[in-house]
Design an enzyme around this catalytic site. Structure first.
Site, mmCIF file in Angstrom:
data_model
loop_
_atom_site.group_PDB
_atom_site.id
_atom_site.type_symbol
_atom_site.label_atom_id
_atom_site.label_comp_id
_atom_site.label_asym_id
_atom_site.label_seq_id
_atom_site.Cartn_x
_atom_site.Cartn_y
_atom_site.Cartn_z
ATOM 1 N N GLU A 6 34.912 76.006 74.791
ATOM 2 C CA GLU A 6 33.709 76.075 75.622
ATOM 3 C C GLU A 6 34.014 76.369 77.098
ATOM 4 O OE1 GLU A 6 30.812 73.179 72.967
ATOM 5 O OE2 GLU A 6 32.261 72.258 74.305
ATOM 6 N N ASP A 19 25.496 76.358 64.426
ATOM 7 C CA ASP A 19 25.129 75.997 63.041
ATOM 8 C C ASP A 19 23.701 75.492 63.041
ATOM 9 O OD1 ASP A 19 25.208 72.775 63.142
ATOM 10 O OD2 ASP A 19 26.799 73.560 64.412
#
Ligand code: SAH
Length: 249
Positions: free
Chosen positions: A30, A217
């Protein structure tokens, strides 16, 4: 002499007005693009967290990987507040989609954040509410939300960007029932494991905060498989938005 004092006062007030922005991710994936584009990096380790101070898009920033979960997020954010003179906080990363409108890799910018696993309801409090506070949700900063939304639309296109509540807890959510519960209980758009902890600390310090999450997801039965396939694309989406934001700030 008077003129010199005036000049010094002006100079120090101007200097203290300059922003230092904390940019936080939970995982290496990230923050990797951010670190690769940073200049003048000075790094320091505190409580096992490495803080990278320097310039990004010509802005003063401190970038760090908090680690996963609420304790890691809260501890590292607190250190940043105490040690790096931070006056704005941006969290960047991936999340599970809750709202049906969302596709994997779409982005949710937080307007509110809630700790979905915080529960003292037996005493009559709202689910998620920290005792002593009225609201269960922590608010993000309006100005940062607008900048994040505009940047996200520029980077990904208007139809991939939403503003909504992000729910946070110390669980990787991978079942449809929990997804439905998070939607009906909190009106959540996305679920992750750090955002509300960062927002909690930011609110205590009265410091503007926003959380940007790209969906890795759908927090359902296939979440762990989708996560592995999409975590890097989603993490990069979010980091690119942050870089665009800095150029607007
Ligand atoms: N692969 C990691 C674990 C990842 S945990 C490892 O074992 O090292 C998931 C991370 O992505 C957290 O930082 C969380 O904020 C975010 N996340 C993505 N999808 C999520 C979901 N469905 N539920 C909760 N958090 C999710």
């Amino acid at each position: 002499m008077k003129k010199l004092t005036l000049l010094l006062t002006l100079l120090t007030s101007t200097l203290s007005l300059a922003d230092r922005i904390a940019i936080i991710g939970a995982m290496d994936s990230e923050i990797k693009i951010l670190l690769s584009q940073m200049k003048n990096i000075e790094q320091e380790e505190k409580a096992s967290v490495v803080f990278y101070k320097g310039k990004l898009e010509n802005k003063d920033v401190v970038v760090f990987k908090s680690g996963i979960g609420k304790v890691n997020a809260a501890m590292s954010t607190t250190i940043a507040m105490e040690e790096y003179d931070v006056n704005k906080i941006i969290f960047t990363g991936v999340a599970g989609a809750i709202n049906n409108n969302l596709n994997i890799t779409d982005v949710v910018v937080s307007d509110y954040l809630v700790q979905h696993d915080y529960d003292t309801t037996v005493f009559g409090t709202k689910k998620g509410a920290v005792p002593g506070s009225v609201d269960a949700k922590f608010s993000a900063d309006k100005n940062l939300i607008n900048i994040a939304k505009n940047s996200a639309e520029k980077v990904l296109g208007k139809d991939k960007v939403y503003v909504g509540t992000i729910a946070t807890g110390d669980q990787f959510i991978a079942d449809k029932k929990t997804v439905q519960a998070l939607e009906s209980e909190f009106g959540a758009w996305a679920v992750e494991m750090e955002g509300a902890a960062v927002a909690h600390v930011a609110n205590l310090y009265k410091t503007p905060v926003v959380v940007i999450r790209s969906m890795s997801d759908k927090a359902d039965g296939s979440a762990h498989m989708n996560y592995n396939d999409f975590v890097n694309i989603a993490a990069d989406n979010s980091a690119k938005i942050v870089i665009n934001m800095l150029s607007q700030m």
